[in-house]
Structures are given as C-alpha cells and as structure tokens.
Design a protein around this motif. Structure first.
Motif, PDB file in Angstrom:
ATOM      1  N   GLN A 516       0.830  -1.211   0.000  1.00 33.67           N
ATOM      2  CA  GLN A 516       0.000   0.000   0.000  1.00 33.67           C
ATOM      3  C   GLN A 516       0.863   1.259   0.000  1.00 33.67           C
ATOM      4  O   GLN A 516       0.535   2.246  -0.677  1.00 33.67           O
ATOM      5  CB  GLN A 516      -0.920  -0.007   1.225  1.00 33.67           C
ATOM      6  CG  GLN A 516      -2.043  -1.026   1.150  1.00 33.67           C
ATOM      7  CD  GLN A 516      -2.836  -1.105   2.435  1.00 33.67           C
ATOM      8  OE1 GLN A 516      -2.266  -1.074   3.533  1.00 33.67           O
ATOM      9  NE2 GLN A 516      -4.148  -1.204   2.325  1.00 33.67           N
ATOM     10  N   THR A 517       1.968   1.238   0.734  1.00 33.83           N
ATOM     11  CA  THR A 517       2.872   2.390   0.761  1.00 33.83           C
ATOM     12  C   THR A 517       3.450   2.671  -0.618  1.00 33.83           C
ATOM     13  O   THR A 517       3.539   3.827  -1.057  1.00 33.83           O
ATOM     14  CB  THR A 517       4.008   2.161   1.774  1.00 33.83           C
ATOM     15  OG1 THR A 517       3.447   1.960   3.080  1.00 33.83           O
ATOM     16  CG2 THR A 517       4.962   3.339   1.819  1.00 33.83           C
ATOM     17  N   GLU A 518       3.837   1.608  -1.345  1.00 33.36           N
ATOM     18  CA  GLU A 518       4.411   1.792  -2.680  1.00 33.36           C
ATOM     19  C   GLU A 518       3.372   2.329  -3.662  1.00 33.36           C
ATOM     20  O   GLU A 518       3.682   3.206  -4.485  1.00 33.36           O
ATOM     21  CB  GLU A 518       4.994   0.469  -3.188  1.00 33.36           C
ATOM     22  CG  GLU A 518       6.167  -0.054  -2.381  1.00 33.36           C
ATOM     23  CD  GLU A 518       7.352   0.896  -2.386  1.00 33.36           C
ATOM     24  OE1 GLU A 518       7.515   1.673  -3.358  1.00 33.36           O
ATOM     25  OE2 GLU A 518       8.119   0.875  -1.411  1.00 33.36           O
ATOM     26  N   ILE A 519       2.152   1.811  -3.615  1.00 31.21           N
ATOM     27  CA  ILE A 519       1.115   2.325  -4.520  1.00 31.21           C
ATOM     28  C   ILE A 519       0.795   3.774  -4.175  1.00 31.21           C
ATOM     29  O   ILE A 519       0.574   4.614  -5.066  1.00 31.21           O
ATOM     30  CB  ILE A 519      -0.151   1.452  -4.454  1.00 31.21           C
ATOM     31  CG1 ILE A 519       0.158  -0.001  -4.830  1.00 31.21           C
ATOM     32  CG2 ILE A 519      -1.224   1.996  -5.409  1.00 31.21           C
ATOM     33  CD1 ILE A 519      -1.025  -0.945  -4.673  1.00 31.21           C
ATOM     34  N   ALA A 520       0.780   4.095  -2.870  1.00 31.01           N
ATOM     35  CA  ALA A 520       0.532   5.481  -2.459  1.00 31.01           C
ATOM     36  C   ALA A 520       1.584   6.418  -3.038  1.00 31.01           C
ATOM     37  O   ALA A 520       1.271   7.536  -3.480  1.00 31.01           O
ATOM     38  CB  ALA A 520       0.520   5.573  -0.933  1.00 31.01           C
ATOM     39  N   ALA A 521       2.862   5.989  -3.049  1.00 29.67           N
ATOM     40  CA  ALA A 521       3.929   6.828  -3.605  1.00 29.67           C
ATOM     41  C   ALA A 521       3.709   7.066  -5.096  1.00 29.67           C
ATOM     42  O   ALA A 521       3.917   8.184  -5.598  1.00 29.67           O
ATOM     43  CB  ALA A 521       5.283   6.166  -3.357  1.00 29.67           C
ATOM     44  N   ILE A 522       3.297   6.021  -5.815  1.00 29.25           N
ATOM     45  CA  ILE A 522       3.037   6.186  -7.250  1.00 29.25           C
ATOM     46  C   ILE A 522       1.866   7.135  -7.471  1.00 29.25           C
ATOM     47  O   ILE A 522       1.902   8.004  -8.358  1.00 29.25           O
ATOM     48  CB  ILE A 522       2.771   4.818  -7.906  1.00 29.25           C
ATOM     49  CG1 ILE A 522       4.061   3.980  -7.899  1.00 29.25           C
ATOM     50  CG2 ILE A 522       2.255   4.982  -9.333  1.00 29.25           C
ATOM     51  CD1 ILE A 522       3.895   2.572  -8.422  1.00 29.25           C
ATOM     52  N   CYS A 523       0.817   6.997  -6.655  1.00 32.07           N
ATOM     53  CA  CYS A 523      -0.315   7.919  -6.760  1.00 32.07           C
ATOM     54  C   CYS A 523       0.131   9.357  -6.501  1.00 32.07           C
ATOM     55  O   CYS A 523      -0.263  10.292  -7.209  1.00 32.07           O
ATOM     56  CB  CYS A 523      -1.412   7.522  -5.774  1.00 32.07           C
ATOM     57  SG  CYS A 523      -2.281   5.993  -6.177  1.00 32.07           S
ATOM     58  N   ARG A 524       0.973   9.549  -5.476  1.00 37.49           N
ATOM     59  CA  ARG A 524       1.459  10.890  -5.151  1.00 37.49           C
ATOM     60  C   ARG A 524       2.235  11.484  -6.310  1.00 37.49           C
ATOM     61  O   ARG A 524       2.027  12.643  -6.681  1.00 37.49           O
ATOM     62  CB  ARG A 524       2.343  10.831  -3.892  1.00 37.49           C
ATOM     63  CG  ARG A 524       3.129  12.111  -3.642  1.00 37.49           C
ATOM     64  CD  ARG A 524       3.904  12.046  -2.339  1.00 37.49           C
ATOM     65  NE  ARG A 524       4.844  10.951  -2.261  1.00 37.49           N
ATOM     66  CZ  ARG A 524       6.077  10.961  -2.773  1.00 37.49           C
ATOM     67  NH1 ARG A 524       6.504  12.012  -3.442  1.00 37.49           N
ATOM     68  NH2 ARG A 524       6.872   9.920  -2.622  1.00 37.49           N
ATOM     69  N   MET A 525       3.130  10.701  -6.894  1.00 40.57           N
ATOM     70  CA  MET A 525       3.968  11.228  -7.972  1.00 40.57           C
ATOM     71  C   MET A 525       3.184  11.466  -9.257  1.00 40.57           C
ATOM     72  O   MET A 525       3.649  12.154 -10.154  1.00 40.57           O
ATOM     73  CB  MET A 525       5.151  10.290  -8.206  1.00 40.57           C
ATOM     74  CG  MET A 525       6.208  10.421  -7.101  1.00 40.57           C
ATOM     75  SD  MET A 525       7.668   9.397  -7.329  1.00 40.57           S
ATOM     76  CE  MET A 525       7.134   7.870  -6.577  1.00 40.57           C
ATOM     77  N   ASN A 526       1.996  10.875  -9.336  1.00 40.22           N
ATOM     78  CA  ASN A 526       1.115  11.129 -10.476  1.00 40.22           C
ATOM     79  C   ASN A 526      -0.031  12.071 -10.105  1.00 40.22           C
ATOM     80  O   ASN A 526      -1.024  12.151 -10.818  1.00 40.22           O
ATOM     81  CB  ASN A 526       0.565   9.805 -11.017  1.00 40.22           C
ATOM     82  CG  ASN A 526       1.602   9.020 -11.791  1.00 40.22           C
ATOM     83  OD1 ASN A 526       1.849   9.268 -12.969  1.00 40.22           O
ATOM     84  ND2 ASN A 526       2.241   8.063 -11.120  1.00 40.22           N
ATOM     85  N   GLU A 527       0.147  12.766  -8.960  1.00 40.20           N
ATOM     86  CA  GLU A 527      -0.788  13.781  -8.497  1.00 40.20           C
ATOM     87  C   GLU A 527      -2.201  13.238  -8.274  1.00 40.20           C
ATOM     88  O   GLU A 527      -3.190  13.957  -8.431  1.00 40.20           O
ATOM     89  CB  GLU A 527      -0.820  14.962  -9.480  1.00 40.20           C
ATOM     90  CG  GLU A 527       0.532  15.627  -9.632  1.00 40.20           C
ATOM     91  CD  GLU A 527       0.502  16.827 -10.558  1.00 40.20           C
ATOM     92  OE1 GLU A 527      -0.573  17.110 -11.127  1.00 40.20           O
ATOM     93  OE2 GLU A 527       1.546  17.476 -10.716  1.00 40.20           O
ATOM     94  N   GLN A 528      -2.298  11.967  -7.877  1.00 44.76           N
ATOM     95  CA  GLN A 528      -3.597  11.366  -7.527  1.00 44.76           C
ATOM     96  C   GLN A 528      -3.701  11.405  -6.001  1.00 44.76           C
ATOM     97  O   GLN A 528      -3.489  10.424  -5.306  1.00 44.76           O
ATOM     98  CB  GLN A 528      -3.672   9.931  -8.067  1.00 44.76           C
ATOM     99  CG  GLN A 528      -3.568   9.859  -9.579  1.00 44.76           C
ATOM    100  CD  GLN A 528      -3.410   8.432 -10.090  1.00 44.76           C
ATOM    101  OE1 GLN A 528      -3.037   7.519  -9.344  1.00 44.76           O
ATOM    102  NE2 GLN A 528      -3.682   8.225 -11.365  1.00 44.76           N
ATOM    103  N   THR A 529      -4.044  12.584  -5.502  1.00 45.37           N
ATOM    104  CA  THR A 529      -3.922  12.838  -4.066  1.00 45.37           C
ATOM    105  C   THR A 529      -4.884  12.012  -3.228  1.00 45.37           C
ATOM    106  O   THR A 529      -4.513  11.561  -2.128  1.00 45.37           O
ATOM    107  CB  THR A 529      -4.136  14.332  -3.786  1.00 45.37           C
ATOM    108  OG1 THR A 529      -5.402  14.731  -4.337  1.00 45.37           O
ATOM    109  CG2 THR A 529      -3.029  15.168  -4.422  1.00 45.37           C
ATOM    110  N   GLU A 530      -6.111  11.817  -3.675  1.00 44.52           N
ATOM    111  CA  GLU A 530      -7.075  11.049  -2.873  1.00 44.52           C
ATOM    112  C   GLU A 530      -6.648   9.596  -2.748  1.00 44.52           C
ATOM    113  O   GLU A 530      -6.716   9.004  -1.662  1.00 44.52           O
ATOM    114  CB  GLU A 530      -8.470  11.151  -3.494  1.00 44.52           C
ATOM    115  CG  GLU A 530      -9.106  12.533  -3.372  1.00 44.52           C
ATOM    116  CD  GLU A 530     -10.536  12.545  -3.873  1.00 44.52           C
ATOM    117  OE1 GLU A 530     -11.091  11.450  -4.132  1.00 44.52           O
ATOM    118  OE2 GLU A 530     -11.101  13.640  -4.002  1.00 44.52           O
ATOM    119  N   CYS A 531      -6.235   9.012  -3.855  1.00 44.50           N
ATOM    120  CA  CYS A 531      -5.736   7.622  -3.838  1.00 44.50           C
ATOM    121  C   CYS A 531      -4.547   7.505  -2.896  1.00 44.50           C
ATOM    122  O   CYS A 531      -4.471   6.596  -2.072  1.00 44.50           O
ATOM    123  CB  CYS A 531      -5.349   7.212  -5.255  1.00 44.50           C
ATOM    124  SG  CYS A 531      -4.131   5.887  -5.379  1.00 44.50           S
ATOM    125  N   ALA A 532      -3.594   8.444  -3.007  1.00 42.04           N
ATOM    126  CA  ALA A 532      -2.387   8.397  -2.177  1.00 42.04           C
ATOM    127  C   ALA A 532      -2.733   8.491  -0.700  1.00 42.04           C
ATOM    128  O   ALA A 532      -2.216   7.724   0.127  1.00 42.04           O
ATOM    129  CB  ALA A 532      -1.443   9.532  -2.574  1.00 42.04           C
TER     130      ALA A 532
END
Length: 687
Positions: A516-532
């Motif tokens: 979950q932490t790794e997917i959150a980082a990918i969401c953050r770097m793709n500006e998907q803030t809610e997912c992150a």
C-alpha cells in the motif's frame, strides 16, 4: 486388481532401507482412492494389501517358500531402489523370481537414494533390472522410476506416481483428484486435529498401564505424532490454516511431557524437537517472540544432543541446521545482525559438511542452498555486496543443478526463483537496474508457473505476491510507474485473498502495508492525491496495530518509518506543514533508535538519511532554514560515513539532493548524471 491376486504388490527392499519401506507400506495400505476417481473407474476404496517381508535373506540361499508364494500372489512388484538395494542379493533374487512369473511389465521402481543408471557406488538400480548396456530390462513398467528423493513433497509425488501405475490411471488425473480430495479432507481434519491429539495422549497413557499392549500402543501413538508434526502441518499451511498447527504441536507436546528426556528413545527426542520447532514457528507468526526463541533454543539443544549421539544421521543433522536457522531468524528480526550471522553460519557449516560427503544428494544440496541464501542476506545487509553476490550466485548454481536433476520438482524451481529474487535485490543496490529487472522477471515467471499447478496453495500464492512486489519495486525505480503499479496491485489482490483465511499472520499484514505504501507513492507522484492519502492512511493504521502486537520487530518499524515518510511528503504537498513535520520527526526518531540497535545494517542507515532529508525539506518549507540545514548536514555526514563508495542509486539520489540543498550544485549534477546513466528515475519528490 484381479481376484486371483492376494496382494496388490510385493515390496522388495534392502534391510538398509527398512524404515522407508515401512513408511511406504503403511502409506500405500492407508491410501484412499479419491471418491470421484472411484466412481469414474469403478475402483475399490483402498488399494488393498501389500506384502513386505521383515527378515533379511541369508547370503547364498534360495528364497524361502513364503517369499516365493507371496511373489506369486502379488499383482505387482515394487522395488525400493537405493545403492544398498542395487547390491542386495535378496532384492535381485526377488526381482528375477517375479520376472520368471511373466509379469515383468508390473515391476515398479521407487527411488529413495542414489542415481538410476549411475556407475559405481551411487547406482540405485539392482542388476536384475538393468541390461549390460545400462538400460532398463525389456518389459519394465512405465513410469520406470518414481523419484522420492528430496523431501516430503518429492516423496508424496513419487507415491502418487506409483499409485497411478498400480491402478493403471494417468498421473495427472490422479494428482488432480487427490488434491481435491485432500483439500476437503484436511479442512475437516484441521477442525478435529486438536481432539485427535488429545485422544492420542489418552491412548499413550493407557499404554503405560498395560505392558502387554505398551509396544503396540507406543507405535500407534508415535505414528500419530509423526502425522501431526509432518503431513498435517504441511496441509494446514497449504490450505491457509497455519494458526492451527501451533495448537496441534502443543497438543503433541503433551505426549512428551511425562517422559524422562534422559531415558527417552532417540526417535522420541527427535519428535519432541520437531514439535518445539513448530511451536516456535507458530509463536513467531503470532508475535510471541520470547516464547518462540525459547522453543527454538530447546529444540536446538535436543538436536545437538542427537547429532552427538549419531553424527552420521542425516535427518538429525538437517534438523540441527534448521534450528540454527530459526534462532538466527529471531535475531534477524530483532536487528541483531551479528548474532543472526553466527547462527546462519552454523547452519551453513552443518549443511555444507553434509553436501561435501554426498555432492550428488539432492536433499543435501537443497539445504546447502537454503543456508547460503540466509548467510548471503546477512552479507547484503552489512553492505558486503561482493561477498553477498558470490553467495547468491552459489545459491543459483545449486538450484539450477537441482532443477536439472529433478525437473519435476516444484520446490527446486521455487528456490531457483528465490535465487533470482535475491540477485535482483542485490543488483538494485549495485545500481544495475536492468539486470535487477531481468532477475525479478525470471523469479516471477517461476512463481507463476508453480502457482498455476495448484492455484489454491496458500504458500505458493504468498510467494507469487512477493515476486509481484519486488518486480514492482524494480520498475518504479526506473520510472515505469504504470507497470509498477500493476505489479503492486497484483500483489495486493493475492495478499487480500490470503488474509481471508489467515487474518492474524503478521508477515502477510506487514507485506500488505508495504505494498500500500508503494502504490501510495506512485499515486502521489502522479498527483492522484485522494488515492495516495487513502492508501497511506490504511498502511499506517495497519502498521501501528502490528507494532503494538510486536514492538521489537525491526522490519516492522522500518516499514512504519517508510510509511510515515510517505505520509509526510503527502502532507507537505497539501501544505499541511505541521502534520508533515510531525511525521518526519517520528521517522527520524525511529530510524535513530533502530540504528542504535542494528549496528552495521545499511538499510537502516539509508532510512535514517532519507528521513533527515525529508525533515530538512519540511523544515525549510516551514521557514526554519537553519534547522533545515542542520538536518541536511546530518544526512550528508551519515552518507559520507557509511556509504563512501556506494553505487546504490537510492543512496546517490539522496546524496544529490543533500548536496544541492547545501549549495554544492556541481557535485549534485555529477551524481544526477550518474543516475541518468543507470536509467534511474528518482523516487523522492520534494514537498
């Protein structure tokens, strides 16, 4: 089986292989043909009776009349093949007598040791089965040899191969029906296993009150203990009920408690050591670390005594090696690399000595591979990368050899996959990202192939989830976010399935939070803030709960600190500086405490540097530049102290950021150029 035959088969074996022949005899007579296969093929419920003689034939004599009659009354002949059987006058006479009856096509080989067709003392095929040119005698049954070497899984597969030949059905058909039947049976048996163990204890106590019945009762009880500690444990693991096997082992211990250890037979002591080892494993799964290491140490003490009694006994030596591993594993999880390294080196010394004695023995090779893997991980965590690479290459060559020796062995293939996985992780630390990805893909391909054989096998699913996770890590470091996320989500899906049956297994919950932490980082770097935000909140909640259960687990604390850093970066991007600072400070404090406990662990030092970098950035964004510069300088000092010649791109990236922030732009650009040549795309984003 035709009515004319009294026995389904005659078991021919050397006196040296008596115990293995007894085991095979017992399992064949107890085997229940799967109901669906019985209905489709009009087969009986059981295989029937098997003849096994219990006396050795005097050299130079003819076969006794009872042996000749039993051969005449047997529908098939099973030869337990080993180097001892190959040179046994009795075994050869029994084979020739059966051939003279005109039933050569009903001879089956069950290989327990040695090499079929080898020259010299390693040959395991009796002369009566072999042509002068080394080939099998005409008319031998197919499959010619069921290979039982290499552990329980190999034995079970070989036994099914033998049964398929005896019944005249396809092996694949029997395996699938058997898996379905065993799964249903073991689910029911799991619920009643504790009661069964209690009954066993009662039978055993009763046996002591009747000397006439004592030996028979003891034999029955020991067989039941062996089942509880062997096949039942393996089946509970495969169907996802691992929480039960600790209770089963604990009940089995009741059988031993009233015995005087000094007077107990060696076989009983060995079973006691195995029960303690399983109890320790169950306690580790439920985070009872102190109780676990107490059980492992007691088991280690027993197996050490057994090996002193009989230094040549293979199973006791392997049990000793396993106990060294388990004690070392506890130290490893507590962050004591030095103590863990000592135990893993003890394990390696035991199994390497065994492998040198019989270099072609598959079981010994397999355990040597395990031991080199464990020791390699200590070398890697200590930053001794060249030595770690040599260890992992040794592991890879061992399991490549085992796959060649046993192409049907799922265990050997899985371990070859693990060897690729370890090499992949090491290549990441060396900055060889394309090679790392190649190893991770080879590992994933192996795990997918094996998991496809039995998609319901929980341990194989867990292995597959780990392979998806590490390929995702490799891809994310190369900036291939979309494919990396697909791999992480595949891992998450598998872990969620596993946690349905085993919700209390800490390692599964820990791995889920890491994914979950790794997917959150990918969401953050793709500006998907809610997912992150949603993913990192779930990860932190899960890790906080696990830390409460197991506060001494270093890997858990490292995962928690990583998750806190991800949450801190997200908070910084959302202009929540106070929250970001709080999280970053927690990560810095945790990393500093871990560094005190785990002297020499480079992963902890990398975490500490990254935490200081994040805290500095958040301090700078909060208008405290002096504090920010102090944090950045501390991080740079640590890098220069512990990673002077590192080629790890994660270390180089952190150093580039720290140098840039402290005003050393040319040096930072030089490192950035090195990272570009590695095909590395930074995983760190400044808030």
């Amino acid at each position: 089986m035709q009515q004319a035959f009294k026995y389904r088969a005659f078991l021919s074996y050397s006196h040296h292989d008596r115990k293995r022949a007894e085991r095979l005899h017992r399992e064949l007579e107890r085997y229940r043909i799967p109901p669906l296969l019985r209905q489709q093929r009009d087969l009986p419920r059981r295989l029937g009776k098997f003849f096994r003689d219990s006396d050795e034939l005097p050299s130079g004599t003819d076969l006794p009349r009872v042996i000749e009659q039993a051969l005449h009354d047997s529908a098939a002949l099973i030869v337990v093949c080993s180097p001892a059987a190959a040179t046994s006058e009795w075994v050869n006479k029994e084979i020739r007598t059966f051939q003279q009856l005109g039933r050569s096509e009903r001879i089956f080989c069950f290989v327990v040791d040695g090499e079929p067709g080898a020259t010299g003392p390693r040959n395991c095929l009796p002369d009566a089965l072999v042509h002068p040119d080394g080939g099998m005698q005409a008319g031998s049954a197919e499959p010619v040899a069921a290979d039982a070497r290499g552990g329980r899984a190999h034995w079970r597969h070989a036994r099914l191969m033998l049964i398929a030949g005896l019944l005249g059905v396809g092996l694949d058909e029997l395996v699938q029906r058997d898996l379905h039947h065993r799964h249903r049976k073991m689910v029911g048996l799991a619920a009643g296993s504790v009661a069964l163990a209690v009954l066993m204890a009662g039978l055993t106590l009763f046996a002591f009150h009747s000397r006439a019945e004592a030996e028979r009762r003891r034999s029955e009880a020991e067989n039941l203990v062996g089942f509880l500690l062997g096949d039942l444990r393996e089946e509970l693991h495969s169907i996802g009920r691992v929480e039960l096997y600790g209770r089963v082992a604990s009940k089995a211990m009741e059988y031993f408690q009233d015995m005087d250890a000094a007077e107990a037979r060696a076989e009983i002591l060995a079973q006691r050591a195995e029960a303690l080892r399983q109890i320790g494993t169950a306690r580790m799964d439920s985070a009872q670390t102190e109780q676990a290491i107490a059980a492992f140490r007691e088991s280690l003490s027993i197996t050490r005594e057994l090996v002193e009694r009989d230094p040549g006994r293979l199973d006791w030596n392997l049990a000793l090696a396993q106990n060294h591993f388990h004690v070392g594993q506890v130290y490893w999880e507590q962050g004591d690399l030095e103590a863990a390294g000592r135990e893993f080196l003890n394990q390696l010394n035991v199994v390497d000595r065994l492998a040198l004695a019989e270099p072609d023995n598959a079981e010994r090779l397999e355990h040597s591979g395990y031991a080199w893997t464990n020791y390699g991980r200590i070398l890697e965590s200590s930053g001794r990368y060249d030595e770690a690479r040599a260890a992992y290459e040794t592991v890879k060559s061992i399991f490549e050899r085992l796959v060649a020796l046993q192409p049907g062995s799922n265990e050997a293939r899985l371990e070859l996959g693990f060897a690729h996985n370890n090499l992949g992780k090491l290549k990441l630390s060396l900055g060889q990202l394309d090679e790392a990805e190649s190893h991770f893909r080879q590992d994933l391909a192996v795990k997918q192939q094996v998991a496809a054989i039995n998609p319901a096998h929980h341990l194989w699913r867990e292995n597959l989830a780990s392979s998806h996770y590490w390929l995702g890590i490799g891809l994310s470091l190369k900036g291939q976010w979309h494919e990396a996320r697909e791999q992480f989500e595949s891992a998450l899906e598998l872990l969620d399935i596993l946690l349905i049956n085993d919700p209390g297994v800490i390692r599964l919950r820990q791995r889920k939070a890491a994914v979950q932490t790794e997917i959150a980082a990918i969401c953050r770097m793709n500006e998907q803030t809610e997912c992150a935000a949603s993913l990192i909140d779930d990860a932190l909640a899960g890790l906080d709960a696990l830390i409460t259960i197991n506060p001494d687990n270093v890997k858990l604390q490292m995962d928690q600190a990583h998750a806190q850093l991800e949450a801190a970066w997200q908070a910084g991007l959302a202009s929540r500086q106070a929250r970001g600072l709080q999280l970053a400070q927690s990560a810095v404090h945790a990393a500093a405490q871990l560094a005190l406990r785990t002297a020499g662990d480079h992963d902890v030092r990398k975490l500490q540097v990254l935490a200081l970098l994040a805290l500095g950035d958040l301090s700078d964004a909060g208008d405290t530049p002096r504090a920010a510069a102090d944090h950045w300088q501390q991080g740079l000092n640590l890098l220069e102290q512990y990673f002077q010649e590192s080629s790890d791109p994660r270390v180089l990236e952190a150093k580039a950021h720290l140098l840039a922030r402290l005003g050393f732009a040319p040096q930072a650009r030089e490192l950035e150029n090195s990272l570009n040549r590695m095909n590395y795309h930074g995983s760190y984003m400044r808030p």
